[in-house]
Every structure is written in C-alpha cells, then in structure tokens.
Design an enzyme around this catalytic site. Structure first.
Site, mmCIF file in Angstrom:
data_model
loop_
_atom_site.group_PDB
_atom_site.id
_atom_site.type_symbol
_atom_site.label_atom_id
_atom_site.label_comp_id
_atom_site.label_asym_id
_atom_site.label_seq_id
_atom_site.Cartn_x
_atom_site.Cartn_y
_atom_site.Cartn_z
ATOM 1 N N LYS A 121 40.076 37.651 40.121
ATOM 2 C CA LYS A 121 38.942 36.992 40.674
ATOM 3 C C LYS A 121 38.246 36.492 39.909
ATOM 4 O O LYS A 121 37.231 35.550 40.872
ATOM 5 C CB LYS A 121 38.057 38.969 40.733
ATOM 6 C CG LYS A 121 37.885 39.529 41.991
ATOM 7 C CD LYS A 121 36.926 40.518 42.621
ATOM 8 C CE LYS A 121 37.502 41.176 42.513
ATOM 9 N NZ LYS A 121 37.507 42.865 43.376
ATOM 10 N N GLN B 109 34.726 47.331 40.976
ATOM 11 C CA GLN B 109 35.668 48.193 41.561
ATOM 12 C C GLN B 109 36.232 49.444 41.193
ATOM 13 O O GLN B 109 36.150 50.292 40.254
ATOM 14 C CB GLN B 109 36.569 46.885 40.094
ATOM 15 C CG GLN B 109 37.956 47.439 40.362
ATOM 16 C CD GLN B 109 38.731 45.654 41.519
ATOM 17 O OE1 GLN B 109 38.269 45.386 41.881
ATOM 18 N NE2 GLN B 109 39.237 46.628 42.055
ATOM 19 N N ASP C 166 31.351 43.315 48.829
ATOM 20 C CA ASP C 166 32.029 44.396 49.710
ATOM 21 C C ASP C 166 32.155 45.144 50.935
ATOM 22 O O ASP C 166 32.885 44.805 51.308
ATOM 23 C CB ASP C 166 32.468 45.538 48.456
ATOM 24 C CG ASP C 166 33.679 45.050 47.746
ATOM 25 O OD1 ASP C 166 34.608 44.012 48.147
ATOM 26 O OD2 ASP C 166 34.420 45.786 46.716
#
Ligand code: NDP
Length: 305
Positions: free
Chosen positions: A54, A98, A121
């Site tokens: 990422k 995460q 997200d």
C-alpha cells in the site's frame, strides 16, 4: 480452457494511472496532495506485506503516505488517540486501520472512531448504512474492485442472477449490496446454505469469498457464467520442492478450482492477478475522492460509483 481471463492486474494498473493523473491535477490546481494514513498494530506477517505494498503504491501515485506502526501491546486508549489525531490532521484524507487487530482490541470501536469522511475502507457504520440505503458512501475496496471488473466486462448488470458465497462485513455483504444496487437478483450463500452447489449453479455472476482453497468446482458453475474469485489462500506445494527449513514450498490459490472452472465459465479472475490488485487501486481512488470532497470539489465521475 475456454473462459476469458479477467486481467485484474492490468485493470488495476490503468486505475492507478488515472488516480495519479488526478493527484497531479489536485497538486497543480489546489496545491493539495491527497494523503492516506495506515494504522498497523502488531506484527501480523500478511498485514506487514499488505501495508508495505500500500505504501509503495500510494507514493507511486504521487500521494502522501502516512504510516503509524504500533506495538502488539497497544491499548485501546492509545489506538483511539492515534485515530483521533489523524482525524484532525488536514494532510490526511483517508485513514485505514489494518485488520485484523490483536485480539484485546475492539475493531468495531476503532473503525467507528474514524471520521466517516476519511473512512476510505468503507467499514464505518455510517458508510455501511449509506451504502445499504443507496446514498453516496465510501465503499469497501475489495468488493468495489470486483464490481468495476464486472462492469468493465458486462456493462449493465441489471437483471443478472448473482450469487455471493460468503457474508463477511468486508467482502460478502458489501458485494451483495453493490450487486443489488446494480439491479442484479442477488443470493448470498454461507456455511449454513443448503445445497450450495445447486445455488451457485444458478448464477450468471458467481463471487466466491469464503477463504476455502479451491472449494468451488466446475460442477458449481453454470456454463458461460462469470466467476469472480476473491479468495487468497496459501497452500503447501510440495511439487515445488522444500524451503531451507525442510517444509514444503507454498503457492497461492483462490476459492475456486481455477483450471476446471475455466473449462466451464465464460469469464474468470485468476489468483493471483485477478481481484487482489484491484483492492489497493480502489483504496487510492477512494482517497482521491475523499480529498476532493474535503476541498468541496466534485470528484471525477470515473473514480466514483
Ligand atoms: P471471512 O472468514 O470473514 O468470511 C468467510 C465467509 O465464507 C463466511 O460468511 C462463511 O460463512 C463463509 N464460508 C466459510 N466456509 C464456507 C463453506 N464451507 N461453505 C459456504 N460458506 C462458507 O472471510 P473474508 O470475507 O474476510 O475473506 C474471504 C476470502 O477473501 C479469504 O480467502 C480472504 O483471504 C480473501 N480476501 C481477499 C481480499 C483481496 O484483496 N483480494 C481482501 C479480503 C479478503 P459463515 O458466515 O456462515 O461462517
């Protein structure tokens, strides 16, 4: 092999190039660099690899990348304090925590602490609700990537029978919502579904997100159907030899038995190189969209749903 192979790697590269163009335009016209912050708690090896990728792709798109690495012993208060700080940082337009978090931390609490407008997200309860009620929302990146591949292949999806295998909050449920919003007739199957093979065989579009290596066999697929394989499973591959410690080498497989499925399907995503690369590309696109909205600028229509 008769199925068309859906090249997610190439599609994702094109999407990242579009993102990079928009980033350059925002820098030139607004003197603003879209910024993505990732909070990583603990040492989960798969998460470390994912976060490294990422970071590299964020920088490659010309965006700012912020990483907060926290020890596995981080307390809830410490994690919430970091999220709060990022919520108030004007250089940060997208935040993701995460997952999975270490067991002592409550992931719902952490995700719902992210400012909804920075929740790239799409896991915050308000974005989940907005998606479910057809309002513009940040959408979870993996199902969004699947939808983009499907639209690229089929154009209009309306009226198609879609079956989603798996009902997780991060893949199965939002995938079903997106297909429903695209006017598919949607069935969601899971571990309690009766005769899942027959249910799957009804699908024009079959999305597999179960985390079970090669569970979906050719007999589960309607001839000509489009198969989207979200699964990423590492299995032993003794035919490749052994590692220095004597254990067998491994390889990645999806939730679909690819070789036999490709004989029946009309189109199929490979693993790797199918859905996987789309996730980060969609995350970068979502961060640009969040940046545009924070500036009161309409986001580019090809980067939004
Ligand atoms: P979860 O484990 O959270 O959910 C799995 C779902 O599959 C559950 O709903 C479960 O049903 C269902 N399931 C499990 N076993 C069976 C079975 N034998 N028959 C029918 N249904 C079953 O997984 P995720 O949704 O997080 O991930 C799914 C897969 O996608 C994994 O391989 C993961 O690695 C991959 N993934 C890939 C990403 C990418 O970037 N490409 C991103 C995220 C995930 P029930 O609810 O009844 O328990």
């Amino acid at each position: 092999m008769s199925a068309k192979i859906i090249d997610g790697k190439a599609f994702a590269a094109k999407l990242r190039a579009r993102v990079a163009e928009e980033v350059a335009a925002l820098k030139a016209s607004k003197a603003v660099t879209p910024g993505l912050a990732v909070v990583l708690v603990g040492e989960d090896p798969a998460s470390q690899v994912y976060v490294r990728n990422k970071n590299a792709q964020t920088l490659e798109a010309g965006m700012a990348s912020f990483e907060r690495r926290m020890s596995a012993e981080t307390t809830e208060a410490e994690l919430l304090a970091v999220i709060n700080e990022l919520n108030h940082d004007p250089a940060v337009h997208g935040i993701l925590v995460q997952l999975p978090l270490p067991k002592h931390l409550d992931s719902d609490l952490a995700i719902n602490a992210i400012a909804p407008e920075k929740d790239v997200d799409g896991f915050h309860i308000s974005n989940v609700g907005r998606l479910a009620t057809g309002q513009s929302a940040a959408v979870p990146c993996t199902p969004l990537g699947c939808l983009l591949l499907l639209r690229d292949l089929h154009g209009d999806l309306s009226g198609m029978d879609a079956v989603v295998l798996g009902r997780s909050n991060i893949v199965g449920k939002p995938m079903a919502q997106l297909l429903l919003s695209s006017s598919c007739t949607v069935t969601v199957a899971h571990s309690r579904t009766r005769d899942i093979e027959a249910v799957s065989r009804r699908a024009d579009i079959l999305v597999a997100a179960v985390g079970r290596p090669e569970m979906v066999k050719a007999s589960w697929i309607k001839p000509g159907a489009t198969v989207i394989d979200v699964g990423i499973n590492r299995i032993d591959a003794p035919e490749r030899g052994t590692k220095p410690d004597g254990s067998p080498k491994t390889r990645l497989v999806g939730d679909v038995a690819y070789a036999e499925a490709a004989e029946v399907a009309g189109a199929i995503t490979p693993v790797p190189g199918g859905v996987g690369p789309m996730t980060i590309a969609c995350l970068l696109a979502g961060t640009v969209v969040a940046c545009c909205r924070s500036l009161g600028v309409a986001p580019p229509s090809d980067l939004t749903l």
